[in-house]
Motif scaffolding. Structure first.
Motif, PDB file in Angstrom:
ATOM      1  N   UNK A 143       0.788  -1.228   0.000  1.00  0.00           N
ATOM      2  CA  UNK A 143       0.000   0.000   0.000  1.00  0.00           C
ATOM      3  C   UNK A 143       0.817   1.272   0.000  1.00  0.00           C
ATOM      4  N   UNK A 144       0.109   2.389  -0.097  1.00  0.00           N
ATOM      5  CA  UNK A 144       0.698   3.728  -0.089  1.00  0.00           C
ATOM      6  C   UNK A 144      -0.112   4.621   0.852  1.00  0.00           C
ATOM      7  N   UNK A 145       0.419   4.874   2.047  1.00  0.00           N
ATOM      8  CA  UNK A 145       1.686   4.375   2.591  1.00  0.00           C
ATOM      9  C   UNK A 145       1.588   2.898   2.979  1.00  0.00           C
ATOM     10  N   UNK A 146       2.737   2.284   3.210  1.00  0.00           N
ATOM     11  CA  UNK A 146       2.787   0.840   3.485  1.00  0.00           C
ATOM     12  C   UNK A 146       2.039   0.485   4.755  1.00  0.00           C
ATOM     13  N   UNK A 147       1.309  -0.638   4.685  1.00  0.00           N
ATOM     14  CA  UNK A 147       0.583  -1.155   5.842  1.00  0.00           C
ATOM     15  C   UNK A 147       0.851  -2.654   5.983  1.00  0.00           C
ATOM     16  N   UNK A 148       0.795  -3.113   7.200  1.00  0.00           N
ATOM     17  CA  UNK A 148       0.999  -4.546   7.487  1.00  0.00           C
ATOM     18  C   UNK A 148      -0.131  -5.367   6.881  1.00  0.00           C
ATOM     19  N   UNK A 149       0.244  -6.503   6.237  1.00  0.00           N
ATOM     20  CA  UNK A 149      -0.743  -7.404   5.651  1.00  0.00           C
ATOM     21  C   UNK A 149      -0.819  -8.705   6.452  1.00  0.00           C
ATOM     22  N   UNK A 150       0.318  -9.401   6.578  1.00  0.00           N
ATOM     23  CA  UNK A 150       0.347 -10.666   7.314  1.00  0.00           C
ATOM     24  C   UNK A 150       1.788 -11.082   7.544  1.00  0.00           C
ATOM     25  N   UNK A 151       1.962 -12.125   8.368  1.00  0.00           N
ATOM     26  CA  UNK A 151       3.282 -12.732   8.546  1.00  0.00           C
ATOM     27  C   UNK A 151       3.554 -13.725   7.418  1.00  0.00           C
ATOM     28  N   UNK A 152       4.826 -13.861   7.067  1.00  0.00           N
ATOM     29  CA  UNK A 152       5.207 -14.838   6.055  1.00  0.00           C
ATOM     30  C   UNK A 152       5.282 -16.233   6.666  1.00  0.00           C
ATOM     31  N   UNK A 153       5.021 -17.234   5.853  1.00  0.00           N
ATOM     32  CA  UNK A 153       5.170 -18.612   6.308  1.00  0.00           C
ATOM     33  C   UNK A 153       6.654 -19.005   6.261  1.00  0.00           C
ATOM     34  N   UNK A 154       6.966 -20.117   6.880  1.00  0.00           N
ATOM     35  CA  UNK A 154       8.343 -20.615   6.881  1.00  0.00           C
ATOM     36  C   UNK A 154       8.822 -20.901   5.460  1.00  0.00           C
ATOM     37  N   UNK A 155       7.956 -21.487   4.634  1.00  0.00           N
ATOM     38  CA  UNK A 155       8.331 -21.795   3.253  1.00  0.00           C
ATOM     39  C   UNK A 155       8.574 -20.528   2.447  1.00  0.00           C
ATOM     40  N   UNK A 156       7.774 -19.501   2.667  1.00  0.00           N
ATOM     41  CA  UNK A 156       7.957 -18.241   1.941  1.00  0.00           C
ATOM     42  C   UNK A 156       9.297 -17.593   2.289  1.00  0.00           C
ATOM     43  N   UNK A 157       9.675 -17.672   3.536  1.00  0.00           N
ATOM     44  CA  UNK A 157      10.979 -17.123   3.931  1.00  0.00           C
ATOM     45  C   UNK A 157      12.121 -17.904   3.282  1.00  0.00           C
TER      46      UNK A 157
END
Length: 216
Positions: free
Chosen positions: A156-170
């Motif tokens: 977003x603009x400005x940036x906003x928190x969406x969610x935490x990443x999963x272990x696989x995504x990291x």
């Protein structure tokens, strides 16, 4: 030889412009690679297996820029470092290792930790900081001084928190960065630092002309 000079310019692998007046010049690792039409100016440090893609500008005439190993900077991205930062934080720009920076981004006096994904068309302004294993969705804008915690997706603009990443995504973040460097060989084979193709063609043309010239 005018045609030969033009051909050599078009086949140049990377243009590195030095600012002689300030005694600063870019430093690129042997295993790093860039494609034509990149502009790298001033106090730039590019580490091993960095790939800089088409139309990028790294402007370090006012302050330093550092890009860590295995990082890829994709097409038309601009990285700049201001002389000073209005936030009072360091004004140099640092991009860590195994970072993927998408197309048409603007990075200005920002700090990006290792193993981060910056989506296409993101804007990171002075003093912003992105921690390890963070991901910015395409089009995200970080205002000056904004901190993005590690292991999270922001948008977003400005940036906003969406969610935490999963272990696989990291775990996929460094794999994505390494995969981009493999493609550089496919492109660099098309653009040589120097070519004798045009002079050789001229020599062959002259030789054939002599052979075909009728005897008087």
């Amino acid at each position: 030889m005018r045609g030969a000079a033009g051909l050599a310019r078009r086949l140049a692998l990377c243009r590195l412009a030095a600012l002689e007046s300030q005694a600063m010049s870019p430093a690129a690792a042997v295993l790093g690679s860039s494609v034509p039409a990149d502009v790298c100016i001033g106090d730039c440090d590019l580490f091993d297996k960095v790939s800089i893609w088409y139309g990028c500008v790294l402007r370090a005439d006012l302050n330093a820029i550092m890009v860590g190993a295995f990082t890829n900077i994709q097409d038309r991205t601009i990285i700049h470092a201001a002389r000073t930062s209005p936030t009072g934080l360091p004004a140099h720009t640092t991009v860590g290792r195994y970072v993927t920076v998408g197309q048409a981004c603007l990075l200005r006096s920002t700090y990006i930790h290792d193993e981060v994904v910056i989506g296409d068309r993101c804007i990171l302004l002075e003093g912003s900081l992105v921690e390890k294993h963070a991901v910015l969705a395409p089009g995200t804008v970080l205002p000056p001084g904004r901190l993005i915690p590690g292991g999270q997706l922001w948008a977003g603009n400005p940036a906003r928190y969406v969610r935490d990443l999963t272990k696989d995504e990291k775990a996929d973040i460094p794999i994505i960065a390494q995969g981009m460097f493999r493609h550089i060989d496919e492109h660099s084979s098309e653009f040589l630092p120097f070519s004798e193709a045009f002079p050789e063609a001229e020599r062959l043309r002259a030789l054939l002309a002599v052979k075909e010239k009728p005897a008087s």
